[in-house]
Design a protein around this motif. Structure first.
Motif, PDB file in Angstrom:
ATOM      1  N   ARG A   1      98.414  49.307  12.138  1.00  0.00           N
ATOM      2  CA  ARG A   1      98.381  47.835  12.135  1.00  0.00           C
ATOM      3  C   ARG A   1      96.941  47.334  12.185  1.00  0.00           C
ATOM      4  O   ARG A   1      96.571  46.398  11.466  1.00  0.00           O
ATOM      5  CB  ARG A   1      99.159  47.272  13.330  1.00  0.00           C
ATOM      6  CG  ARG A   1     100.665  47.364  13.234  1.00  0.00           C
ATOM      7  CD  ARG A   1     101.306  46.396  14.209  1.00  0.00           C
ATOM      8  NE  ARG A   1     102.725  46.627  14.411  1.00  0.00           N
ATOM      9  CZ  ARG A   1     103.523  45.801  15.070  1.00  0.00           C
ATOM     10  NH1 ARG A   1     103.023  44.684  15.615  1.00  0.00           N
ATOM     11  NH2 ARG A   1     104.799  46.060  15.232  1.00  0.00           N
TER      12      ARG A   1
ATOM     13  N   SER B   1      95.139  47.835   8.880  1.00  0.00           N
ATOM     14  CA  SER B   1      95.606  46.953   7.811  1.00  0.00           C
ATOM     15  C   SER B   1      94.997  45.555   7.888  1.00  0.00           C
ATOM     16  O   SER B   1      95.016  44.824   6.895  1.00  0.00           O
ATOM     17  CB  SER B   1      97.132  46.843   7.847  1.00  0.00           C
ATOM     18  OG  SER B   1      97.568  46.096   8.965  1.00  0.00           O
ATOM     19  N   VAL B   2      94.462  45.185   9.052  1.00  0.00           N
ATOM     20  CA  VAL B   2      93.881  43.846   9.180  1.00  0.00           C
ATOM     21  C   VAL B   2      92.355  43.875   9.232  1.00  0.00           C
ATOM     22  O   VAL B   2      91.716  42.826   9.342  1.00  0.00           O
ATOM     23  CB  VAL B   2      94.438  43.099  10.423  1.00  0.00           C
ATOM     24  CG1 VAL B   2      95.942  42.927  10.305  1.00  0.00           C
ATOM     25  CG2 VAL B   2      94.078  43.809  11.723  1.00  0.00           C
TER      26      VAL B   2
ATOM     27  N   LEU C   1     104.687  46.558   8.091  1.00  0.00           N
ATOM     28  CA  LEU C   1     104.396  47.985   8.256  1.00  0.00           C
ATOM     29  C   LEU C   1     105.502  48.741   8.983  1.00  0.00           C
ATOM     30  O   LEU C   1     105.931  49.804   8.535  1.00  0.00           O
ATOM     31  CB  LEU C   1     103.081  48.167   9.021  1.00  0.00           C
ATOM     32  CG  LEU C   1     101.796  48.052   8.214  1.00  0.00           C
ATOM     33  CD1 LEU C   1     100.588  48.129   9.135  1.00  0.00           C
ATOM     34  CD2 LEU C   1     101.715  49.133   7.153  1.00  0.00           C
TER      35      LEU C   1
ATOM     36  N   GLN D   1     101.672  39.892  12.289  1.00  0.00           N
ATOM     37  CA  GLN D   1     101.937  39.762  10.849  1.00  0.00           C
ATOM     38  C   GLN D   1     101.931  41.115  10.149  1.00  0.00           C
ATOM     39  O   GLN D   1     102.789  41.398   9.305  1.00  0.00           O
ATOM     40  CB  GLN D   1     100.895  38.832  10.215  1.00  0.00           C
ATOM     41  CG  GLN D   1     100.870  37.420  10.805  1.00  0.00           C
ATOM     42  CD  GLN D   1     102.215  36.727  10.696  1.00  0.00           C
ATOM     43  OE1 GLN D   1     102.874  36.791   9.659  1.00  0.00           O
ATOM     44  NE2 GLN D   1     102.636  36.080  11.764  1.00  0.00           N
ATOM     45  N   SER D   2     100.971  41.971  10.492  1.00  0.00           N
ATOM     46  CA  SER D   2     100.931  43.287   9.837  1.00  0.00           C
ATOM     47  C   SER D   2     102.132  44.129  10.240  1.00  0.00           C
ATOM     48  O   SER D   2     102.656  44.908   9.439  1.00  0.00           O
ATOM     49  CB  SER D   2      99.621  44.019  10.163  1.00  0.00           C
ATOM     50  OG  SER D   2      99.528  44.327  11.545  1.00  0.00           O
TER      51      SER D   2
END
Length: 513
Positions: free
Chosen positions: A174, A177-178, A340, A335-336
């Motif tokens: 996570r 991914s951000v 995911l 959000q991720s």
């Protein structure tokens, strides 16, 4: 180490080769990868072909679907496959010693609270949990960190600083991914999953720093500052306490590292072994380490903590972990998580809440430290008796980073040492899995981790002795027979009956944590 192979012995009227003869014999072999059967087996596994080498060859195991690039095996998958090729299966696991285990023993410990054995499932827990986690658990995590590390500080964590995730690797994914298009610094050696994370999220540009063995793998703050200034490092990723070296960044050094999080660099610290600290004095038992102690403002300092029930609470099967950081980070992680992983198990999150009560934690922590320190000391003593004295003993975690360089070739490299122990039904982890090398370009013989293995004292002591007995047998075999018998004859095919019997290879040969 080499002294264990040098004394002359007689067995059945046969004189054992001298150490000089053994070394002379070994010099004929194993100067690079192509000379080593163990290394060739490794390279043939999907995703392990060296990149950037001409000409490129096609591995049919990697060419699965057009457009798909094989990520390569993690330590858990590769070592599981190799153990299965040597006869490991679910039903035979009791015959094996798993010194590669990346998880602690989960049974009762002396003076520890009882192990949880009942999980309640109210009707509403059958619904999805929020992707940030159940509020009650988020509050419990925040309260525990405030109680343990932030008493008297103006800035306190709230549930808004906590995101519950289904496992530590999910938390790292996570986060990755951000993170934007930035340079991300990491250290060698470190936790094997960082390799796949840094490879999969291609917006990250990985920048390695090799830790200095002569400095006991301590974190070099001054070098980190130079990297930030000269290379534009935006993110630093590290485990602390450190897997696999068993060392820890604490006190002034940890405070200075956290300070970088107030100066424009995000610090991500994997703190899963924060309770596994082994004090020399009785009055220091019960203490743990976390960067949370040195953060000024929990919403302004760019410091991110990843932790969970897996190691400290000895509940790896629950898959309940957390990420702690500024509020706006938690919003991004929510959000991720929605694309995911979808969030952590709802009933298990609620069951975890009472386990984070500070009094419960105090009892767990004391019992864990005393038990695991006793296991550490036992393993170190047995290794010393085998003339495998550990140069840098672990002060934390449940891992021993064992240097094999003084052994004769081919036992002096982690891959061959690993393969030979599989013949003895014992699993260790080759050091190269901790050489975070996202591009897979490095010649394995040039890796700073090539001559190491990681031994885990996470399992029960009976399993530890079984594995140490296997190492003893292997070294005795070297004394009696010379080195010609090593480095060859490795099995590569998994028997069909082993495949059929293997209900869950990862479960039973869990090797990285």
């Amino acid at each position: 180490m080499s002294e264990s192979l040098s004394p002359p012995e007689r067995s059945s009227g046969r004189t054992t080769p001298s150490f000089k003869d053994i070394v002379r014999d070994a010099m004929k072999h194993y100067r690079n990868e192509k000379d080593s059967e163990a290394h060739q087996i490794f390279r043939k596994a999907a995703g392990h072909t060296a990149q950037g080498v001409v000409p490129q060859t096609v591995n049919p195991d990697e060419e699965t679907v057009p457009g798909i690039q094989h990520p390569g095996s993690t330590g858990v998958i590769y070592c599981s496959d190799r153990a299965m090729a040597n006869g490991f299966s679910y039903t035979s696991s009791h015959e094996w010693a798993n010194l590669g285990q990346g998880a602690p023993e989960v049974g009762p410990l002396p003076n520890a609270p009882p192990r949880p054995d009942v999980i309640k499932m109210p009707l509403d827990t059958l619904e999805y949990a929020p992707t940030t986690g159940v509020k009650e658990l988020r509050e419990a995590v925040a309260n525990l960190y405030n109680h343990t590390y932030r008493q008297g500080k103006a800035s306190q964590y709230t549930y808004e600083n906590v995101c519950i995730v289904p496992g530590g690797r999910s938390g790292l994914s996570r986060l990755a991914s951000v993170i934007g298009d930035v340079y991300t610094s990491y250290q060698i050696p470190d936790y094997t999953a960082y390799d796949q994370v840094l490879s999969a999220f291609r917006r990250l540009v990985p920048v390695p720093t090799a830790l200095d063995q002569k400095k006991k793998y301590g974190y070099d703050i001054e070098q980190a500052k130079k990297d930030i200034q000269n290379q534009g490092i935006s993110v630093i990723l590290a485990s602390n306490p450190r897997n696999p070296t068993g060392q820890v960044i604490k006190g002034k050094q940890l405070k200075e590292l956290v300070q970088l999080g107030r100066e424009g660099t995000t610090i991500i610290l994997d703190e899963f072994y924060s309770w596994y600290i082994y004090p020399e004095n009785d009055h220091d038992y019960g203490k743990s380490v976390s960067s949370a102690e040195y953060i000024d403002d929990v919403n302004e300092d760019s410091v991110v903590i990843v932790d969970g029930l897996t190691k400290n609470w000895r509940l790896p099967g629950w898959r309940v972990c957390w990420v702690i950081g500024p509020k706006n980070l938690v919003t991004a992680l929510s959000q991720s998580g929605s694309f995911l992983d979808g969030g952590a198990n709802h009933p298990m999150q609620l069951a975890a809440v009472p386990l984070l009560d500070p009094q419960h934690v105090k009892q767990e922590k004391l019992a864990l430290q005393k038990h695991f320190k006793a296991k550490r000391d036992h393993v170190l003593k047995r290794l010393k008796d085998l003339h495998l004295e550990v140069e840098i003993p672990p002060t934390s975690t449940f891992y021993i980073w064992l240097n094999l360089e003084k052994l004769p070739a081919p036992l002096n490299n982690g891959l061959t040492f690993f393969e030979e122990l599989l013949k003895e039904k014992t699993i260790v982890i080759p050091g190269i899995f901790f050489d975070i090398n996202p591009s897979h370009r490095r010649n394995l013989f040039h890796s700073p981790c090539h001559h190491f293995v990681r031994l885990s004292f996470g399992p029960p002591i009976e399993d530890l002795d079984k594995g140490l007995d296997a190492i003893d047998r292997m070294l005795k075999k070297a004394r009696k027979s010379g080195m010609e018998v090593f480095g060859v004859g490795y099995k590569t095919e998994v028997l069909q009956e082993t495949k059929d019997d293997q209900a869950s290879p990862v479960r039973d040969v869990q090797v990285v944590g």
